[in-house]
Every structure is written in structure tokens, then in C-alpha cells.
Design an enzyme around this catalytic site. Structure first.
Site, PDB file in Angstrom:
ATOM      1  N   ARG A 262       0.688  -1.238   0.453  1.00 47.69           N
ATOM      2  CA  ARG A 262      -0.077   0.126   0.097  1.00 47.69           C
ATOM      3  C   ARG A 262       1.025   1.425   0.179  1.00 47.69           C
ATOM      4  O   ARG A 262       2.026   1.243   0.313  1.00 47.69           O
ATOM      5  CB  ARG A 262      -1.209  -0.167   1.200  1.00 47.69           C
ATOM      6  CG  ARG A 262      -2.159  -1.224   1.252  1.00 47.69           C
ATOM      7  CD  ARG A 262      -2.221  -1.201   2.736  1.00 47.69           C
ATOM      8  NE  ARG A 262      -3.988  -2.306   3.038  1.00 47.69           N
ATOM      9  CZ  ARG A 262      -3.463  -3.521   4.116  1.00 47.69           C
ATOM     10  NH1 ARG A 262      -2.595  -3.584   3.423  1.00 47.69           N
ATOM     11  NH2 ARG A 262      -4.365  -4.076   3.868  1.00 47.69           N
ATOM     12  N   LYS A 286      -1.807  -0.894   8.264  1.00 47.60           N
ATOM     13  CA  LYS A 286      -2.412  -0.424   8.001  1.00 47.60           C
ATOM     14  C   LYS A 286      -2.828  -0.068   9.654  1.00 47.60           C
ATOM     15  O   LYS A 286      -2.701   1.767  10.729  1.00 47.60           O
ATOM     16  CB  LYS A 286      -3.957  -0.172   7.694  1.00 47.60           C
ATOM     17  CG  LYS A 286      -3.221  -0.139   5.945  1.00 47.60           C
ATOM     18  CD  LYS A 286      -4.710  -0.409   5.458  1.00 47.60           C
ATOM     19  CE  LYS A 286      -5.766  -1.141   5.798  1.00 47.60           C
ATOM     20  NZ  LYS A 286      -6.787  -1.812   5.264  1.00 47.60           N
ATOM     21  N   HIS A 358      -3.168   1.700  -5.368  1.00 48.69           N
ATOM     22  CA  HIS A 358      -3.447   0.551  -5.242  1.00 48.69           C
ATOM     23  C   HIS A 358      -4.107  -0.301  -5.826  1.00 48.69           C
ATOM     24  O   HIS A 358      -4.716  -1.142  -6.031  1.00 48.69           O
ATOM     25  CB  HIS A 358      -4.943   0.987  -4.179  1.00 48.69           C
ATOM     26  CG  HIS A 358      -5.715   0.098  -3.289  1.00 48.69           C
ATOM     27  ND1 HIS A 358      -4.564  -0.221  -2.117  1.00 48.69           N
ATOM     28  CD2 HIS A 358      -6.279  -1.238  -3.159  1.00 48.69           C
ATOM     29  CE1 HIS A 358      -5.376  -1.062  -1.660  1.00 48.69           C
ATOM     30  NE2 HIS A 358      -5.756  -1.469  -1.818  1.00 48.69           N
ATOM     31  N   ARG A 361      -1.885  -3.376  -6.336  1.00 47.05           N
ATOM     32  CA  ARG A 361      -2.267  -4.222  -5.496  1.00 47.05           C
ATOM     33  C   ARG A 361      -3.062  -5.147  -6.655  1.00 47.05           C
ATOM     34  O   ARG A 361      -3.506  -5.867  -5.575  1.00 47.05           O
ATOM     35  CB  ARG A 361      -2.803  -4.279  -3.986  1.00 47.05           C
ATOM     36  CG  ARG A 361      -3.309  -4.589  -3.384  1.00 47.05           C
ATOM     37  CD  ARG A 361      -3.317  -3.549  -2.188  1.00 47.05           C
ATOM     38  NE  ARG A 361      -3.196  -4.717  -0.540  1.00 47.05           N
ATOM     39  CZ  ARG A 361      -2.651  -5.636  -0.422  1.00 47.05           C
ATOM     40  NH1 ARG A 361      -1.459  -4.806  -0.207  1.00 47.05           N
ATOM     41  NH2 ARG A 361      -2.889  -5.810   0.851  1.00 47.05           N
ATOM     42  N   HIS A 384      -4.070  -9.498   4.130  1.00 43.30           N
ATOM     43  CA  HIS A 384      -5.672  -9.500   4.358  1.00 43.30           C
ATOM     44  C   HIS A 384      -5.870 -10.379   5.808  1.00 43.30           C
ATOM     45  O   HIS A 384      -5.228 -10.738   5.944  1.00 43.30           O
ATOM     46  CB  HIS A 384      -6.446 -10.330   3.461  1.00 43.30           C
ATOM     47  CG  HIS A 384      -6.651  -8.773   2.326  1.00 43.30           C
ATOM     48  ND1 HIS A 384      -6.986  -9.752   0.408  1.00 43.30           N
ATOM     49  CD2 HIS A 384      -6.686  -7.837   2.182  1.00 43.30           C
ATOM     50  CE1 HIS A 384      -6.986  -9.205  -0.440  1.00 43.30           C
ATOM     51  NE2 HIS A 384      -6.084  -7.701   0.831  1.00 43.30           N
ATOM     52  N   TYR A 393     -11.683 -11.153  -5.863  1.00 42.92           N
ATOM     53  CA  TYR A 393     -10.338 -12.077  -6.998  1.00 42.92           C
ATOM     54  C   TYR A 393     -10.491 -13.036  -7.495  1.00 42.92           C
ATOM     55  O   TYR A 393     -11.006 -13.279  -8.845  1.00 42.92           O
ATOM     56  CB  TYR A 393      -8.319 -11.919  -6.361  1.00 42.92           C
ATOM     57  CG  TYR A 393      -8.644 -10.718  -5.539  1.00 42.92           C
ATOM     58  CD1 TYR A 393      -7.926  -9.343  -6.504  1.00 42.92           C
ATOM     59  CD2 TYR A 393      -8.681 -10.937  -4.531  1.00 42.92           C
ATOM     60  CE1 TYR A 393      -8.010  -8.523  -6.299  1.00 42.92           C
ATOM     61  CE2 TYR A 393      -8.052  -9.215  -3.861  1.00 42.92           C
ATOM     62  CZ  TYR A 393      -7.767  -8.467  -4.698  1.00 42.92           C
ATOM     63  OH  TYR A 393      -7.411  -6.601  -4.615  1.00 42.92           O
TER      64      TYR A 393
END
Length: 413
Positions: A262, A286, A358, A361, A384, A393
Site C-alpha cells: 500500500r 495499516k 492501489h 495491488r 488481508h 478476486y
């Protein structure tokens, strides 16, 4: 000082006045931040002139304020000097250095704090200490909470006990009409969080968070916004790796394209996060969680080339990626990485509807899926926390989805 002035008499003249030692400190700071000799000379001559002017006006050095810097610039203009765009900023920075060194009195203007701002400061502390939310998330939550409070109370007293379900519904309906689906969802999530905080503090007794309307959203209704793999290679090839900026941008783009980092993770990357001996890179996520990822050879080579040949050497900053021009500092925010991506797309002649970082990614996950990687493997690489995040996905694996599609009744006509 000798880094900017070779003549010793000039150095002596620059240091005359009440702040000679502080001017030397400012010169050292300019050198550390990578300013050129010419620009450093301009700043130091301006500051030296200000110091002499303070003496001539018999102003007590410790009582100098920002008002005096404005008066001095006006004096220079009347004397025929051409004012430069950065002159005011230079004097402001010098005053800050003097304050930090206790050379002048700290004239603090009392902050005008409204009841709304006081409550929002406490809300931010709660989000950080109790919820451990990332700075960007806290920023958005505070933004929407401020909008709600201003709409309901304005600049008056904040009496959360008077808030009712109708107030919340009206606010959400009014805001959702102006926002997109994703933004509206963030707004309602932020509002629920704020109302739970208010109940946690005892400002409200009812569970008003349950009164926040749900914004219509269908899971997996859209495809991940990714680039074709060939476009990623064109973006990487667009970097002029013969220049310092080109080498830095190439290393950043490689981290985006090969590891799916990120933008914030790239900004936070420090020299200590790279384990060259074992071939690992530690990524600060994050929510403050750190993860170790294998460092591919081509990514490691791109970073090594930047560190060896292009990264500014005058800085003691430990961030991997720095500004290429003075002041030499860390990349300040996420938009810097997005700017690198946007310019690279433009150089490569790619007209992508998405210009941010992004999408790389998403591209990495899509290509991994096409090459046979499982959703769990993709989720592990992208770090994740919730496995459901990765399931989006599955929709891009068209070959696998065709085997699940039911035949059209009556066949093709």
C-alpha cells in the site's frame, strides 16, 4: 557556514548581531536538508539582514515576533529589494529555530477551541487508544463526525443527549445524496463509531448507533480495478533510471507491482526494515501490525540501486524514500506515492480510469490468480486480516467461472 560562504569576512559579517550562533545552526540545518549553495546564501543573507535590522531598531532580541518579520520585509521592499516567494517562510522557520532554542519568548496565541473541536479531540484519542485505528481512518472518521456535529449543533454547546434517531436519519440522507456508495458506507460507519464513543462516555444512554441507516451496497457487485500486466511493464519501463528521481520512482513502482504494498506502507518503510542478508522486508501495516515478506531479487536490486546511487546522502533521515529536492525529508503522505503513479502512467501513455497506487495491488492479485495461486496465498501476500476480503478476486478468474456457468435455455441462436 563555510559550506555556503568561502570568504571568512563574509562569514563573520553574517554572524554579527544577537543571533550569530543560531544563524550557524540554521546554516547547518540547510546543509542537512540538501539546499544548494546559492539558495542557502540567499536565505542566510536575508536572516543576517533581519538580525541587523532588529539591532538598528533597538528591539529586544528575545521579544521579536512574527509581526517584526513582516515589518522587516516591508522595509526591504521600500529600500528597493526584490522580495522572493520564500522570504516570509525563511524568516518563519528561523523564528521557530529561535523559539526551540529559547532565544526568543514563545508568544502563544490562545487557540479558539469550539465545543465540537474539544469533543473531536477526545474522539480521536479513543479511536487511537481503544480502537487502534490507522491515522488515515481516524482522519476520515473525524471528518464525518465533525460534519454531523456542525450540522446538528453549529458553534453552540454540544448536548448529545438531545440527539434523536430523526437527526441521524436526516443527516445520512442529506449526505448520501452527495456521496458515492463507498463514501456513504464510510460515512455511516464513522457515524456509528462516534455514537458508540458517545455512549461509552455516558453522553447518551440509548444505542443510537443502531439507528444509523444502512446504505445500499451489494457485495462483489464490481470487479477489482486492475491494470493489464503489459501496462504494468510499460509503467516500469517509463522510468528514466539514469536520474535520481527515476531510480527512486522505479523502486517505488516495483514495490507496488511485485509485492502489492500500500502507499502508506511505502511511505513508512525505513532502512532497518530491509534484511539484506536474509532477503526479507518488514512492512508496517495499516493498524501498526508488522509483517515480513520475501524480497524478490529484482525489487531488492531496484531498492539497492536507489540507495547506492540516488538517495540523498546529506540526510540522517532513516526513511528509505526521501524527497529529491530540498528540503530533503521523508515522503510526507500517501498522495506522494499516488503522484509517482500518476506521472508514470502519463509517461507510459496509459489512459487508466484509476490513477492511484492501489490498482497495482489489484493487478498483482489478479495475475497471481491467473497463474494458479490460491485465494489464501493471495491473501497472505496482500496481508488481508479477513479472508473474505480476498474472495472478490474470484470473480476475475473467468476460465474457472465459465465451468460454473449454466447453459442458456434453448442454446445459442
Amino acid at each position: 557556514m563555510e559550506r555556503f560562504f568561502r570568504d571568512l569576512k563574509t562569514v563573520e559579517r553574517i554572524q554579527r548581531g544577537p543571533w550569530g550562533s543560531h544563524i550557524v545552526s540554521y546554516a547547518t540545518q540547510l546543509h542537512v536538508e540538501g539546499y544548494t549553495r546559492q539558495y542557502g546564501q540567499l536565505q542566510l543573507r536575508l536572516i543576517a539582514g533581519f538580525s541587523r535590522w532588529v539591532n538598528q531598531k533597538a528591539i529586544a532580541a528575545e521579544n521579536v515576533t512574527a509581526q517584526h518579520t513582516g515589518d522587516y520585509l516591508g522595509y526591504r521592499k521600500r529600500r528597493g529589494y526584490r522580495l522572493r516567494r520564500g522570504d516570509a517562510a525563511t524568516l518563519t522557520r528561523f523564528l521557530e529555530l529561535l523559539r526551540n532554542g529559547d532565544a526568543i519568548v514563545q508568544h502563544r496565541t490562545p487557540a479558539v477551541t469550539t465545543p465540537v473541536e474539544c469533543l473531536l479531540e477526545k474522539f480521536d484519542v479513543y479511536l487511537q487508544s481503544e480502537r487502534a485505528l490507522a491515522p488515515t481512518t481516524r482522519l476520515y472518521y473525524g471528518l464525518f463526525a465533525r460534519q454531523f456535529l456542525n450540522a446538528r449543533f453549529g458553534s453552540g454547546p454540544v448536548e448529545l443527549g438531545s440527539v434523536c434517531a430523526a437527526d441521524i436519519t436526516r443527516f445520512v440522507q442529506r449526505q448520501a445524496a452527495k456521496l458515492g456508495s463507498k463514501r456513504s458506507q464510510m460515512m455511516t460507519t464513522a457515524l456509528r463509531s462516534f455514537l458508540r464513543f458517545a455512549r461509552y462516555r455516558g453522553d447518551i444512554t440509548l444505542d443510537l448507533a443502531a439507528c444509523v441507516p444502512t446504505v445500499a451496497s451489494w457485495s462483489f457487485s464490481t470487479l477489482p480495478k486492475s491494470l493489464p500486466a503489459v501496462h504494468v511493464e510499460q509503467v516500469l519501463a517509463s522510468c528514466n533510471r539514469q536520474t535520481a528521481v527515476g531510480q527512486r520512482d522505479y523502486a517505488i513502482l516495483m514495490l507496488l507491482a511485485r509485492l502489492g504494498l500500500r502507499a502508506g506502507e511505502i511511505v513508512r518503510l525505513s532502512l532497518e526494515d530491509i534484511d539484506w542478508e536474509n532477503g526479507y522486508i518488514t512492512v508496517q501495516g495499516k493498524t501498526g501490525r508488522s509483517s515480513q515478506l520475501p524480497l524478490p531479487a529484482d525489487v531488492g536490486q531496484a531498492i539497492a540501486d536507489y540507495l547506492k546511487d540516488a538517495r540523498p546522502r546529506v540526510s540522517s533521515n532513516r526513511s528509505v524514500f526521501l524527497r529529491s529536492q530540498a528540503p530533503i525529508r521523508s515522503l510526507t503522505n500517501l498522495s506522494t506515492v499516488s503522484t509517482v503513479v500518476r506521472r508514470a502512467l502519463a509517461r507510459a501513455g496509459i489512459d487508466s480510469p484509476r490513477k492511484g497506487a492501489h490498482q497495482f495491488r489489484h493487478t498483482l492479485a489478479t495475475e497471481m490468480l491467473k497463474q494458479g495461486a490460491s485465494l489464501r496465498e493471495i491473501g497472505d501476500l496482500l496481508r488481508h486480516q479477513n479472508p473474505n476480503t480476498t474472495t472478490i478476486y474470484a470473480k476475475v478468474d473467468l476460465v474457472a467461472l465459465r465451468t460454473l456457468a449454466l447453459p442458456w435455455p434453448g442454446g445459442v441462436r
